[in-house]
Design an enzyme around this catalytic site. Structure first.
Site, PDB file in Angstrom:
ATOM      1  N   GLU A  16      42.984 -10.020  -2.610  1.00  0.00           N
ATOM      2  CA  GLU A  16      41.673 -10.655  -2.749  1.00  0.00           C
ATOM      3  C   GLU A  16      40.649  -9.607  -3.184  1.00  0.00           C
ATOM      4  OE1 GLU A  16      38.768 -13.372   0.147  1.00  0.00           O
ATOM      5  OE2 GLU A  16      40.123 -11.889   1.032  1.00  0.00           O
ATOM      6  N   LYS A  29      38.740 -20.527  -3.204  1.00  0.00           N
ATOM      7  CA  LYS A  29      38.923 -20.459  -1.756  1.00  0.00           C
ATOM      8  C   LYS A  29      38.143 -21.555  -1.032  1.00  0.00           C
ATOM      9  CE  LYS A  29      38.448 -16.943   1.922  1.00  0.00           C
ATOM     10  NZ  LYS A  29      37.905 -15.578   2.160  1.00  0.00           N
ATOM     11  N   CYS A  66      43.406 -15.521   1.882  1.00  0.00           N
ATOM     12  CA  CYS A  66      42.954 -14.864   3.098  1.00  0.00           C
ATOM     13  C   CYS A  66      42.679 -15.818   4.272  1.00  0.00           C
ATOM     14  CB  CYS A  66      41.719 -14.007   2.797  1.00  0.00           C
ATOM     15  SG  CYS A  66      41.385 -12.729   4.057  1.00  0.00           S
TER      16      CYS A  66
END
Length: 280
Positions: free
Chosen positions: A40, A114, A156
């Site tokens: 990321e 995300k 993540c």
């Protein structure tokens, strides 16, 4: 098929981060990898006040082009997390935290924005509000068919929410990728257990590239420990956790015969009572 998971320490100089990422790709391919997973925010990690400017810079556009070029040059798949600029009229100061999948021809074949942003505001403790600089995504993407399996894209903090990984498994995912920049304190406690849980939940390979160490120009440190977990929940590859931290990678062979044997021998999905809870 052999794949590589990487860890690196991105700072605020995008050209330096690109050089590191390209070097990792070339070295991993020389070691036999046919897909390389980068973390990321591989393009940069910088103070929040710099995010909008860096995201919209020519260097940031060059970062993505540079990875597309090296994917084509090395005939390799690349997964990477980057800052993506929205349309100017949409958001003048924020960006998307985007997971890109680049194919062997150097073409971006999927982008996932995300969904779960890391917003933490603890009394007398740390305050990290990703939503101050980042626009949340709006949807999952269907798993992508690749030369090494059907790949589901996440990022993540998404790993704390099993619903999204279960949804991708229902859609046929065999591999889940979580490019990450995980905090040190929670990383020590939760990083490996979360990744192993997602692998066991879904009976998928889980690949988690990671930022590591103290990021130049910031007070932020990342946990590292980039790893690959097999569908049984075993860690089959992990980058070194010994300082001084540096850009590195580790390798594992993805065995789809083994994956389907696990799914056959432990038929969780045939036994799930999906009538009892909603699906995503």
């Amino acid at each position: 098929m052999r794949v590589a998971v990487t860890q690196m320490t991105s700072g605020g100089v995008i050209r330096e981060n690109l050089a590191t990422a390209q070097r990792l790709v070339r070295e991993a391919v020389a070691s036999g990898a046919r897909a390389v997973f980068l973390p990321e925010a591989a393009d940069f990690l910088a103070p929040p006040s710099d995010v909008a400017t860096l995201t919209r810079s020519d260097d940031n556009a060059a970062f993505v082009h540079g990875l597309c070029d090296v994917a084509k040059e090395q005939d390799v798949w690349i997964s990477v997390g980057v800052h993506e600029s929205p349309q100017p009229e949409e958001e003048p100061t924020r960006c998307y935290n985007t997971h890109l999948l680049i194919n062997q021809q150097g073409v971006i074949c999927e982008r996932y924005r995300k969904l779960h942003l890391y917003d933490v505001d603890i009394q007398n403790g740390p305050t990290i509000l990703e939503s101050n600089t980042t626009i949340p995504g709006e949807s999952l993407k269907a798993p992508v068919s690749t030369s090494f399996g059907k790949l589901g894209l996440l990022t993540c903090y998404d790993m704390r929410f099993p619903e999204v990984s279960l949804s991708l498994r229902r859609q046929g995912a065999e591999i889940l990728a979580y490019p990450s920049a995980f905090a040190v304190r929670t990383g020590a406690a939760h990083w490996a257990p979360l990744l192993q849980a997602r692998a066991i939940d879904t009976q998928c390979y889980v690949i988690a590239a990671a930022q590591v160490g103290l990021h130049p120009g910031t007070t932020r440190s990342s946990w590292g420990h980039a790893m690959i977990v097999d569908p049984w929940g075993s860690i089959v590859a992990q980058c070194s956790d010994m300082p001084p931290f540096s850009a590195s990678f580790c390798l594992a062979d993805l065995n789809m015969d083994s994956l389907y044997k696990i799914r056959t021998d432990m038929p969780l999905w045939q036994q799930r009572r999906v009538d009892l809870y909603p699906t995503l």
